[in-house]
Design a protein around this motif. Structure first.
Motif, mmCIF file in Angstrom:
data_model
loop_
_atom_site.group_PDB
_atom_site.id
_atom_site.type_symbol
_atom_site.label_atom_id
_atom_site.label_comp_id
_atom_site.label_asym_id
_atom_site.label_seq_id
_atom_site.Cartn_x
_atom_site.Cartn_y
_atom_site.Cartn_z
ATOM 1 N N GLU A 158 97.992 6.407 33.422
ATOM 2 C CA GLU A 158 97.075 6.909 34.497
ATOM 3 C C GLU A 158 97.451 8.765 34.479
ATOM 4 O O GLU A 158 96.625 9.357 34.913
ATOM 5 N N TYR A 202 104.810 14.941 43.001
ATOM 6 C CA TYR A 202 105.125 13.856 42.351
ATOM 7 C C TYR A 202 106.083 13.158 42.835
ATOM 8 O O TYR A 202 107.065 13.365 43.440
ATOM 9 N N ASN A 259 100.023 10.682 35.900
ATOM 10 C CA ASN A 259 100.692 11.326 36.893
ATOM 11 C C ASN A 259 102.083 10.783 37.026
ATOM 12 O O ASN A 259 102.724 10.937 38.202
ATOM 13 N N LEU A 291 102.597 16.578 31.103
ATOM 14 C CA LEU A 291 102.866 16.720 32.453
ATOM 15 C C LEU A 291 103.856 17.808 32.469
ATOM 16 O O LEU A 291 103.803 18.952 33.286
#
Length: 440
Positions: free
Chosen positions: A266, A184, A268, A157
């Motif tokens: 997941e 985020y 994120n 990420l």
């Protein structure tokens, strides 16, 4: 492992306490295990542990069976609260897990064989990881790994957003800010864990490395206020800038474990605050996340980079294995512990469990590559008991009370100082400095 049967009794929550002293052991700088008993003997060694599944133990016993093919192992799970009662009523136990908590509070040491009499070779063991294994000159257990506090980082990420793993406080805050602007919630964890565990390394280092501060805290001297305040200011900065959100953290489970791991998978969540015990459960849960299986990503563990120069590094021994004085197969229990104390098996135990190793020559899993060789360190300390378990508990309480606005910053810091002072005055405590070299 030759044969395993499991009897699930209950689960324990681990906490650490201290007492250290270092004693002699077999002297051999190039130790290689060789069997000392009849390798054709057929018997079962009964082991008690705190885990529901103990694959790391299986890995070590499988190796032991290469030398002793007819030795079987029967593993049972039991909680720390019930361990002494179980030992009282079950005389067939040969080996059991320990923690500093049960050794101290449940008098478990009365059931332990003194391992300093077993002719163990400890040259493969990182001597600093023996801080909770001794009581006086009595060696009651060998740790199975290290517990550390830090942050699981979604490396993929960060790369996607053009970011690197932060190495100091300025970089960390800049990274959190960039991630926030991109939509985020950068820093996440259980609401009861996030701020204490984010800052616990800094707290321990600050107190343990500053004798003047330590003495001020013991005496309840408010001169210690400003040095502790710096840590609370970090929490304020993160909260005020909404780099972490209560409504998100409140969705995490209290124990910050299974559902928290799946939440991270997941994909994120940039940063998840947790200790290495949580990290140990991640590998096996990769296949339980449909999202992660469909879109796997790189993740790693880092120390929280809260210092101007880098991270505050802190680590402590994690659980242990001891021999029951009443073991019906005590010579083979001793033989197993001699085998476990070798470099390869110490590393296998830790890597299979998913925690850092206590071996001098470590080969930890890739997830710990950034903590093994951090590029920047502010300070580095090892659990030596100067900061006690009561102090850890007080830190969780005061930081959480401040984060939830139950106490002002001034009230929370003064509460910590008062609690620290009272707890150190209420117990007889001797702090011993670790020697630079273990005498073996």
């Amino acid at each position: 492992m030759k044969k395993i049967s499991k009897n699930i009794l209950s689960v324990i929550t681990f906490s650490s306490v201290l007492l250290i002293s270092l004693v002699g052991c077999e002297k051999n700088n190039n130790y290689k295990f060789s069997p000392q008993l009849n390798t054709d003997e057929k018997l079962t060694l009964n082991i008690l542990g705190y885990f529901g599944n103990f694959e790391a133990l299986d890995a070590v016993t499988n190796d032991f069976n290469k030398y002793y093919p007819n030795i079987s192992f029967n593993y049972q799970q039991v909680s720390g609260n019930n361990l002494v009662a179980f030992l009282d009523s079950n005389f067939q136990t040969d080996i059991f897990m320990t923690s500093s908590d049960t050794i101290s509070s449940a008098n478990l040491i009365d059931y332990c064989l003194d391992l300093s009499t077993v002719n163990l070779n400890l040259n493969d063991v990182d001597q600093t990881m023996l801080t909770t294994s001794y009581k006086g000159n009595f060696l009651h257990s060998l740790p199975i790994g290290q517990n550390i506090y830090g942050i699981i980082t979604n490396v993929t990420l960060l790369k996607k957003e053009g970011l690197d793993i932060p190495k100091n406080y300025d970089e960390f805050i800049n990274t959190l800010n960039t991630l926030k602007t991109k939509g985020y919630v950068p820093l996440q964890s259980s609401s009861t864990k996030i701020y204490p565990e984010l800052t616990i390394n800094m707290m321990v280092n600050t107190i343990q490395e500053d004798n003047e501060l330590y003495n001020d805290l013991i005496n309840g001297n408010l001169k210690s206020y400003s040095k502790i305040e710096n840590i609370f200011n970090i929490v304020s900065n993160i909260q005020n800038n909404e780099y972490s959100l209560d409504e998100v953290n409140n969705l995490y489970p209290f124990d910050n474990y299974n559902d928290a791991i799946l939440r991270f998978f997941e994909g994120n969540v940039p940063f998840w605050v947790c200790n290495s015990e949580k990290v140990s459960g991640m590998k096996k849960r990769e296949t339980k996340s449909e999202t992660f299986k469909a879109n796997p990503f790189e993740y790693t563990y880092i120390y929280a980079p809260l210092g101007d120069k880098g991270s505050y590094v802190y680590h402590e021994p994690w659980y242990g294995l001891g021999i029951s004085k009443r073991s019906p197969s005590i010579e083979y229990a001793k033989e197993f512990m001699r085998f476990y104390a070798t470099k390869d098996e110490l590393n296998k135990m830790a890597s299979t469990k998913g925690v850092p190793s206590i071996a001098k020559e470590k080969y930890n899993s890739d997830i710990y590559k950034y903590i093994d060789n951090p590029e920047a360190i502010e300070t580095n300390c090892i659990y030596d008991g100067k900061v006690t378990q009561k102090d850890f508990d007080a830190w969780y309480t005061c930081i959480n009370s401040f984060a939830t606005k139950k106490l002002s910053k001034e009230e929370a810091i003064k509460s910590f100082i008062t609690t620290f002072s009272n707890s150190h005055k209420s117990v007889s405590y001797t702090h011993l400095t670790l020697p630079t070299k273990l005498e073996v």
